[in-house]
Each structure stands twice: as structure tokens, then as C-alpha cells.
Design an enzyme around this catalytic site. Structure first.
Site, PDB file in Angstrom:
ATOM      1  CG  ASN A 185      45.099  27.746  12.360  1.00 10.68           C
ATOM      2  OD1 ASN A 185      45.878  28.690  12.226  1.00 10.68           O
ATOM      3  ND2 ASN A 185      43.954  27.865  13.001  1.00 10.68           N
ATOM      4  CD  GLU A 230      39.709  27.513  11.456  1.00 17.31           C
ATOM      5  OE1 GLU A 230      38.746  28.249  11.128  1.00 17.31           O
ATOM      6  OE2 GLU A 230      40.107  27.380  12.627  1.00 17.31           O
ATOM      7  CB  CYS A 236      46.898  21.566  13.506  1.00 13.99           C
ATOM      8  SG  CYS A 236      45.430  21.125  14.454  1.00 13.99           S
ATOM      9  CD  GLU A 244      50.379  22.454  16.446  1.00 17.00           C
ATOM     10  OE1 GLU A 244      49.532  22.712  15.559  1.00 17.00           O
ATOM     11  OE2 GLU A 244      50.161  22.626  17.650  1.00 17.00           O
ATOM     12  CB  CYS A 291      44.963  18.841  18.723  1.00 18.37           C
ATOM     13  SG  CYS A 291      45.524  18.204  17.134  1.00 18.37           S
ATOM     14  CB  CYS A 328      49.385  18.294  16.456  1.00 22.01           C
ATOM     15  SG  CYS A 328      48.549  19.013  15.028  1.00 22.01           S
TER      16      CYS A 328
HETATM   17  N1  THU Z   1      44.894  24.516  16.135  1.00 22.77           N
HETATM   18  C1  THU Z   1      46.175  24.422  15.688  1.00 22.77           C
HETATM   19  O1  THU Z   1      46.472  24.785  14.537  1.00 22.77           O
HETATM   20  N2  THU Z   1      47.110  23.931  16.527  1.00 22.77           N
HETATM   21  C2  THU Z   1      46.899  23.643  17.836  1.00 22.77           C
HETATM   22  O2  THU Z   1      47.835  23.263  18.522  1.00 22.77           O
HETATM   23  C3  THU Z   1      45.553  23.780  18.406  1.00 22.77           C
HETATM   24  C4  THU Z   1      44.469  24.047  17.437  1.00 22.77           C
HETATM   25  C5  THU Z   1      43.880  25.091  15.234  1.00 22.77           C
HETATM   26  C6  THU Z   1      42.927  24.131  14.598  1.00 22.77           C
HETATM   27  C7  THU Z   1      41.747  25.050  14.285  1.00 22.77           C
HETATM   28  O3  THU Z   1      41.989  25.694  13.053  1.00 22.77           O
HETATM   29  C8  THU Z   1      41.788  26.086  15.392  1.00 22.77           C
HETATM   30  O4  THU Z   1      43.084  26.015  15.957  1.00 22.77           O
HETATM   31  C9  THU Z   1      40.758  25.879  16.472  1.00 22.77           C
HETATM   32  O5  THU Z   1      40.788  24.579  16.963  1.00 22.77           O
END
Ligand code: THU
Length: 130
Positions: A39, A41, A50, A52, A83, A86
């Protein structure tokens, strides 16, 4: 290298200063290549991506399109499922029976399928009359 190891390694590169929740994802394609993502941000929160999505972007950039298996890992009390967005992104490139393994950094694992994650998925067939 296993998918779990690849996801574990790439998770360390996650850029998650806002949530502090680092996620790693690894996928193997039908041709056997492994792609990874973490991920990333952003201070403008909705611009974050994310793990994925990163792995899928790497796969497409690498010239592959079909996913055979996925593994996701995070430091959470229980394995964190992808999520909603994804799930749809994975379903674009994976058959419903493709295995998705969700892992925690302390060794918990849960395996399910793409179809389990997104029943009733929207597909191109739904636009057949358009
Ligand atoms: N996140 C992912 O990268 N993948 C997931 O399956 C769940 C959430 C990340 C997004 C964000 O950077 C952090 O987790 C919190 O939501």
C-alpha cells in the site's frame, strides 16, 4: 520463493505513515510469474492505493493478465480481507475459483476464493445489451 514470503518481504516497503497499517500482496500468474505490491498512502487520503492494486498494476506492466493465486499479509489480529474495490480489481483478472490466502504477521492464515470474496460479481457480460 513462496507467495507468502514475497508478500511478507514487500510489505516492509509499504508507505503507510497515516494509518500505520502496512500491507503486502503477492500474486502468481497462470504463466508462473510472481508480482508484488504494497500500500502507498498519500496525505490526500483518497489518493492512497492498496497493496493488491499495486501487485495488479505490476502484473499488467509486466505483460501478464491472468491471476492464478493471491496472498495478502498485514499485521492485524485476524487475516484482513481485501477491500471492496480490490475484490473487483482481482475479479477482473482471476477466475472465481482462484485461491486468495489472507495472512497475519503472527502466522494466522485464512484461504478463500475470488468467488467467495465477491459473489454476484459485475462482469462484461452484464453489458451485453449496451
Ligand atoms: N489496505 C490494503 O492495502 N489492502 C487491504 O486489503 C486492506 C487495506 C491498506 C489501505 C490503507 O493504506 C491501509 O491499508 C488502511 O486502510
Amino acid at each position: 520463493m513462496t507467495l507468502l514470503q514475497a508478500a511478507t518481504d514487500v510489505r516492509l516497503h509499504a508507505y503507510a505513515p497515516y494509518s500505520r497499517f502496512k500491507v503486502g500482496a503477492a500474486l502468481r500468474t497462470e504463466t508462473g510469474t510472481v508480482y508484488v505490491g504494497c500500500n502507498v498512502e498519500n496525505v490526500a487520503y483518497p489518493e492512497g492505493t492498496c497493496a493488491e492494486a499495486g501487485a495488479i498494476a505490476a502484473m499488467i506492466a509486466g505483460g501478464d493478465t491472468r491471476i492464478a493465486e493471491v496472498c495478502v499479509i498485514a499485521d492485524s489480529p485476524d487475516p484482513v480481507p481485501p477491500c471492496g474495490g480490490c475484490r473487483q480489481k482481482i475479479a477482473e483478472f482471476a477466475a472465481p475459483g482462484v485461491k486468495v490466502t489472507l495472512c497475519t504477521t503472527d502466522g494466522k492464515e485464512r484461504s478463500l476464493t475470488v468467488g467467495d470474496l465477491l459473489p454476484g460479481v459485475f462482469t462484461a457480460a452484464h453489458m451485453d445489451r449496451a
